[in-house]
Design an enzyme around this catalytic site. Structure first.
Site, mmCIF file in Angstrom:
data_model
loop_
_atom_site.group_PDB
_atom_site.id
_atom_site.type_symbol
_atom_site.label_atom_id
_atom_site.label_comp_id
_atom_site.label_asym_id
_atom_site.label_seq_id
_atom_site.Cartn_x
_atom_site.Cartn_y
_atom_site.Cartn_z
ATOM 1 N N ASN A 16 0.825 -1.211 0.000
ATOM 2 C CA ASN A 16 0.000 0.000 0.000
ATOM 3 C C ASN A 16 0.859 1.262 0.000
ATOM 4 O OD1 ASN A 16 -3.041 -0.561 0.141
ATOM 5 N ND2 ASN A 16 -2.143 -2.097 1.507
ATOM 6 N N LYS A 58 5.764 3.424 25.836
ATOM 7 C CA LYS A 58 5.143 3.887 24.588
ATOM 8 C C LYS A 58 5.285 5.396 24.418
ATOM 9 C CE LYS A 58 1.083 2.893 21.838
ATOM 10 N NZ LYS A 58 1.351 1.638 21.178
ATOM 11 N N MET A 110 1.534 -2.048 12.265
ATOM 12 C CA MET A 110 0.945 -3.058 13.141
ATOM 13 C C MET A 110 1.102 -2.711 14.624
ATOM 14 S SD MET A 110 -0.312 -4.936 10.900
ATOM 15 C CE MET A 110 -0.851 -6.371 11.806
ATOM 16 N N ARG A 111 0.819 -1.462 14.959
ATOM 17 C CA ARG A 111 1.000 -1.023 16.338
ATOM 18 C C ARG A 111 -0.086 0.003 16.653
ATOM 19 N NH1 ARG A 111 5.353 -1.668 19.469
ATOM 20 N NH2 ARG A 111 6.475 -2.666 17.768
ATOM 21 N N ASN A 165 -6.083 5.430 8.870
ATOM 22 C CA ASN A 165 -5.686 4.029 8.756
ATOM 23 C C ASN A 165 -6.533 3.338 7.685
ATOM 24 O OD1 ASN A 165 -4.376 1.564 9.548
ATOM 25 N ND2 ASN A 165 -6.244 0.990 10.632
ATOM 26 N N HIS A 223 -8.065 -0.410 6.804
ATOM 27 C CA HIS A 223 -8.340 -1.698 7.452
ATOM 28 C C HIS A 223 -9.047 -2.619 6.460
ATOM 29 C CE1 HIS A 223 -8.864 -4.421 10.795
ATOM 30 N NE2 HIS A 223 -10.097 -4.643 10.353
#
Ligand code: GRF
Length: 194
Positions: free
Chosen positions: A14, A62, A87-88, A104, A106
């Site tokens: 992508n 984080k 992936m976070r 994002n 999905h």
């Protein structure tokens, strides 16, 4: 023009589709990657797009991980973040710095099949349709306001691999359109009912 950072963790198909679009390419100023050997890194290097590899394990928590990313984003004057296979979960530090400015992609028709392995989830559920969704990121798992989505049929006898390929092809057409609209400032933040 808006300056975009793309966040990715893996293959980066992508990412490639986005930078292949001549309207998007000039706006992409940075790749943020959280995996040191991800294939997406070489895609960015081939295109002379700066890469920032930032590993969570090198940070105490984080917040400090995201502070490091934020400093880099500010240095590149980034005002939109586009997640493409990142992936976070995005934490409070980045969410506060980029309100309604992180999107994002999905591979399901949200709110159906949120979280990991959305294509596999839909395939195993035996549903006749799944889909793809672009949404703003919030603190939940794939819960942010939906920008746009498309339905994709699951044909009888279709394998999970075939479905995966079909979804990825759709994503490569769909996500650049969304990002173009975003760059042009045309994104309406409304939930579309299926
Ligand atoms: C895509 O299916 C996207 O919807 C999901 O992660 C996958 C990334 O694939 N968030 P790639 O790395 O862009 O090939």
């Amino acid at each position: 023009m808006n300056n975009i950072a793309i966040f990715a963790s893996g293959t980066g198909s992508n990412f490639q589709a986005l930078i292949n679009d001549p309207k998007i390419r000039p706006a992409v100023r940075l790749l943020v990657c959280d995996q040191e050997n991800a294939q997406v890194i070489s895609r960015a290097e081939r295109e002379n797009i700066p890469v920032f590899v930032c590993l969570a394990k090198d940070h105490v928590n984080k917040a400090s991980f995201e502070e490091k990313i934020l400093t880099k984003l500010k240095g590149h004057q980034i005002n939109f973040c586009v997640l493409a296979g990142y992936m976070r979960m995005i934490g409070n530090t980045l969410l506060a710095a980029y309100p309604k400015r992180i999107i994002n992609l999905h591979p399901s028709f949200l709110p159906e099949f949120p979280g990991k392995d959305a294509i596999g989830q839909a395939f195993r559920a035996g549903v006749a349709q799944t889909g793809i969704t672009a949404h703003f990121v919030d603190s939940g798992v794939d819960t942010g306001p939906i920008i746009a989505q498309e339905r994709i049929s699951i044909l009888q006898g279709e394998s999970e691999e075939e479905l995966t390929q079909k979804i990825h092809q759709a994503e490569h057409r769909f996500y650049p359109t969304i990002v173009c609209d975003l760059i042009l400032g045309n994104v309406a933040c409304e939930r579309k009912e299926g």
